[in-house]
Motif scaffolding. Structure first.
Motif, mmCIF file in Angstrom:
data_model
loop_
_atom_site.group_PDB
_atom_site.id
_atom_site.type_symbol
_atom_site.label_atom_id
_atom_site.label_comp_id
_atom_site.label_asym_id
_atom_site.label_seq_id
_atom_site.Cartn_x
_atom_site.Cartn_y
_atom_site.Cartn_z
ATOM 1 N N CYS A 211 31.259 6.905 14.072
ATOM 2 C CA CYS A 211 31.221 6.671 12.625
ATOM 3 C C CYS A 211 31.634 5.244 12.266
ATOM 4 O O CYS A 211 31.307 4.760 11.181
ATOM 5 N N HIS A 212 32.408 4.575 13.168
ATOM 6 C CA HIS A 212 32.838 3.190 12.956
ATOM 7 C C HIS A 212 33.514 3.015 11.586
ATOM 8 O O HIS A 212 33.130 2.156 10.788
ATOM 9 N N ALA A 213 34.509 3.858 11.314
ATOM 10 C CA ALA A 213 35.186 3.838 10.007
ATOM 11 C C ALA A 213 35.929 2.522 9.797
ATOM 12 O O ALA A 213 36.621 2.029 10.688
ATOM 13 N N GLU A 214 35.791 1.954 8.601
ATOM 14 C CA GLU A 214 36.474 0.719 8.218
ATOM 15 C C GLU A 214 37.192 0.948 6.898
ATOM 16 O O GLU A 214 36.560 1.261 5.882
ATOM 17 N N LEU A 215 38.523 0.814 6.926
ATOM 18 C CA LEU A 215 39.314 0.974 5.705
ATOM 19 C C LEU A 215 39.066 -0.182 4.752
ATOM 20 O O LEU A 215 38.750 -1.292 5.170
ATOM 21 N N HIS A 216 39.244 0.091 3.449
ATOM 22 C CA HIS A 216 39.128 -0.932 2.396
ATOM 23 C C HIS A 216 37.813 -1.704 2.527
ATOM 24 O O HIS A 216 37.784 -2.933 2.529
ATOM 25 N N THR A 217 36.727 -0.955 2.663
ATOM 26 C CA THR A 217 35.410 -1.563 2.878
ATOM 27 C C THR A 217 34.362 -0.815 2.064
ATOM 28 O O THR A 217 34.395 0.415 1.978
ATOM 29 N N ASP A 218 33.429 -1.559 1.491
ATOM 30 C CA ASP A 218 32.336 -0.979 0.720
ATOM 31 C C ASP A 218 31.036 -1.666 1.139
ATOM 32 O O ASP A 218 30.865 -2.872 0.922
ATOM 33 N N TYR A 219 30.125 -0.906 1.780
ATOM 34 C CA TYR A 219 28.841 -1.434 2.219
ATOM 35 C C TYR A 219 27.759 -1.197 1.167
ATOM 36 O O TYR A 219 27.765 -0.182 0.458
ATOM 37 N N ASP A 220 26.822 -2.133 1.105
ATOM 38 C CA ASP A 220 25.691 -2.026 0.204
ATOM 39 C C ASP A 220 24.552 -1.286 0.903
ATOM 40 O O ASP A 220 24.529 -1.173 2.131
ATOM 41 N N GLY A 221 23.606 -0.773 0.119
ATOM 42 C CA GLY A 221 22.456 -0.090 0.691
ATOM 43 C C GLY A 221 21.780 0.794 -0.337
ATOM 44 O O GLY A 221 22.344 1.095 -1.399
ATOM 45 N N ALA A 222 20.584 1.222 -0.029
ATOM 46 C CA ALA A 222 19.847 2.133 -0.909
ATOM 47 C C ALA A 222 20.376 3.552 -0.707
ATOM 48 O O ALA A 222 20.491 4.037 0.428
ATOM 49 N N ALA A 223 20.702 4.228 -1.815
ATOM 50 C CA ALA A 223 21.298 5.567 -1.725
ATOM 51 C C ALA A 223 20.244 6.601 -1.329
ATOM 52 O O ALA A 223 19.205 6.727 -1.985
ATOM 53 N N VAL A 224 20.532 7.309 -0.240
ATOM 54 C CA VAL A 224 19.674 8.441 0.128
ATOM 55 C C VAL A 224 20.324 9.763 -0.306
ATOM 56 O O VAL A 224 19.679 10.807 -0.276
ATOM 57 N N ARG A 225 21.593 9.707 -0.675
ATOM 58 C CA ARG A 225 22.287 10.868 -1.259
ATOM 59 C C ARG A 225 23.279 10.347 -2.292
ATOM 60 O O ARG A 225 24.149 9.548 -1.972
ATOM 61 N N TRP A 226 23.103 10.788 -3.537
ATOM 62 C CA TRP A 226 23.900 10.312 -4.673
ATOM 63 C C TRP A 226 25.321 10.857 -4.575
ATOM 64 O O TRP A 226 25.554 12.059 -4.602
ATOM 65 N N GLY A 227 26.314 9.947 -4.487
ATOM 66 C CA GLY A 227 27.683 10.378 -4.256
ATOM 67 C C GLY A 227 28.361 11.048 -5.431
ATOM 68 O O GLY A 227 29.328 11.802 -5.242
ATOM 69 N N LEU A 228 27.879 10.807 -6.648
ATOM 70 C CA LEU A 228 28.523 11.422 -7.811
ATOM 71 C C LEU A 228 28.477 12.943 -7.746
ATOM 72 O O LEU A 228 29.367 13.620 -8.277
ATOM 73 N N THR A 229 27.460 13.477 -7.101
ATOM 74 C CA THR A 229 27.326 14.935 -6.977
ATOM 75 C C THR A 229 27.422 15.392 -5.526
ATOM 76 O O THR A 229 27.063 16.524 -5.215
ATOM 77 N N HIS A 230 27.923 14.523 -4.672
ATOM 78 C CA HIS A 230 28.021 14.844 -3.246
ATOM 79 C C HIS A 230 29.442 14.548 -2.779
ATOM 80 O O HIS A 230 29.799 13.395 -2.538
ATOM 81 N N HIS A 231 30.274 15.588 -2.712
ATOM 82 C CA HIS A 231 31.675 15.428 -2.341
ATOM 83 C C HIS A 231 31.939 16.080 -0.981
ATOM 84 O O HIS A 231 31.385 17.120 -0.650
ATOM 85 N N LYS A 232 32.820 15.437 -0.220
ATOM 86 C CA LYS A 232 33.246 15.956 1.077
ATOM 87 C C LYS A 232 34.771 15.900 1.166
ATOM 88 O O LYS A 232 35.414 15.058 0.546
ATOM 89 N N GLU A 233 35.333 16.820 1.967
ATOM 90 C CA GLU A 233 36.787 16.926 2.034
ATOM 91 C C GLU A 233 37.428 15.787 2.809
ATOM 92 O O GLU A 233 38.617 15.531 2.666
ATOM 93 N N SER A 234 36.688 15.094 3.652
ATOM 94 C CA SER A 234 37.277 14.028 4.456
ATOM 95 C C SER A 234 36.202 12.994 4.785
ATOM 96 O O SER A 234 35.003 13.233 4.615
ATOM 97 N N ALA A 235 36.681 11.840 5.287
ATOM 98 C CA ALA A 235 35.755 10.789 5.701
ATOM 99 C C ALA A 235 34.916 11.250 6.884
ATOM 100 O O ALA A 235 33.734 10.908 7.000
#
Length: 321
Positions: A211-235
């Protein structure tokens, strides 16, 4: 002459009779008004509800039962919440320049740690820095540091309060977020001598290496799944959702190779118009992944977005599909 006297007497008599009649009529009208007022007053008194002793006893019993069934515990909790909100409202608001300086020092202390430092070491480093600063400012406030200006004394007092009782509020204002340490209380099956890994930095189950998790990081890209309605319990769950989408994508569809997750309980900042909440999971695609933000927001960005925290709250990762 006699006729004139007779006519005059007749006129006086007529005037007296008319006046007498007017007086009698006036007295009759006054008596009628008084009588009507008396009748209405008695009618109102008669309309008053009169309770029997048995009814009064039942009402008192009902009041006693309601008081006995009051949710006292809930009332206490509400009072505690109100007191906490009042304390938060009274928290010291430091100037922007002071908060930026504190943020720079915190980041410098964290960067001085080993790259493999676990969550406990990060917490200890931050706590050590806080105690050092608190001791330094207390010495200044007692005069050992040579503070003579009233303004400097007031600023020192505000810093002491911010680093002591208001530390939690200050941490949130500067965007400092360190996740809680994961402790396996059910099965202590970790081999002895094994060091904490970076997988345990984020809350929830460990994040897989791919998964190559990076803290305090925000990547750009075209959304294939809208996060406002897509929640998960963990990273880790968010990353797995990205991997699953890439595997199940139909021919011609974009395959997820970037996941962006919000681990902060207070939500995560973004320059768009939406309010991004905890556990949002964005699945994105980019042929050449590009960073939006890393570590902290720049001063020029914060000038354009005054509500942005100093440190980027998102967690991201680029996976290979």
């Amino acid at each position: 002459m006699a006729r004139g006297v007779k006519w005059l007497c007749s006129y006086k008599r007529t005037t007296l009779i008319v006046c007498s009649i007017n007086i009698v009529v006036a007295l009759y009208v006054l008596r009628s008004l008084y009588g009507s007022l008396y009748i209405y007053s008695n009618r109102d008194l008669n309309n008053v509800v009169k309770y029997t002793p048995d009814q009064i006893s039942r009402m008192e019993e009902s009041i006693r039962i309601r008081k006995a069934n009051e949710p006292l515990q809930l009332v206490k909790l509400v009072k505690q919440v109100k007191e906490e909100l009042k304390r938060d409202e009274k928290a010291v608001e430091l100037p922007m320049e002071v908060r930026r300086k504190i943020t720079d020092e915190v980041l410098q202390r964290l960067r001085s740690l080993n790259t493999n430092a676990n969550i406990t070491e990060q917490r200890e480093a931050i706590e050590s820095w806080r105690k050092e600063k608190l001791h330094e400012f207390k010495e200044l406030s007692h005069g050992t540091g040579g503070l003579n200006s009233t303004i400097l004394q007031e600023e020192t007092r505000m810093l002491i309060k911010a680093l002591d009782s208001d530390w939690a509020v200050l941490s949130e204002n500067i965007g400092l977020w360190i996740p809680a340490e994961i402790i396996n209380q059910v099965h202590d099956d970790k081999p002895e001598g094994e060091e904490e890994s970076e997988e345990e930095i984020l809350p929830g189950r460990p994040v897989p290496p791919e998964c190559h998790a990076e803290l305090h990081t925000d990547y750009d890209g075209a959304a294939v799944r809208w996060g406002l309605t897509h929640h998960k319990e963990s990273a880790a769950d968010c990353c797995q959702a990205c991997l699953d989408q890439a595997k199940l994508a139909k021919p011609g569809e974009k395959k997820c190779n970037i996941w962006v997750y919000c681990p902060s309980e207070t939500g995560c900042h973004s320059p768009d118009i939406y309010q991004h909440k905890n556990e949002e999971c964005w699945l994105k695609y980019a042929e050449k992944p590009r960073l939006n933000f890393k570590d902290r927001y720049s001063e020029s960005y914060r000038n354009l977005h005054p509500n942005a925290p100093l440190i980027v709250p998102w967690v991201s990762g680029v996976v290979s599909t």
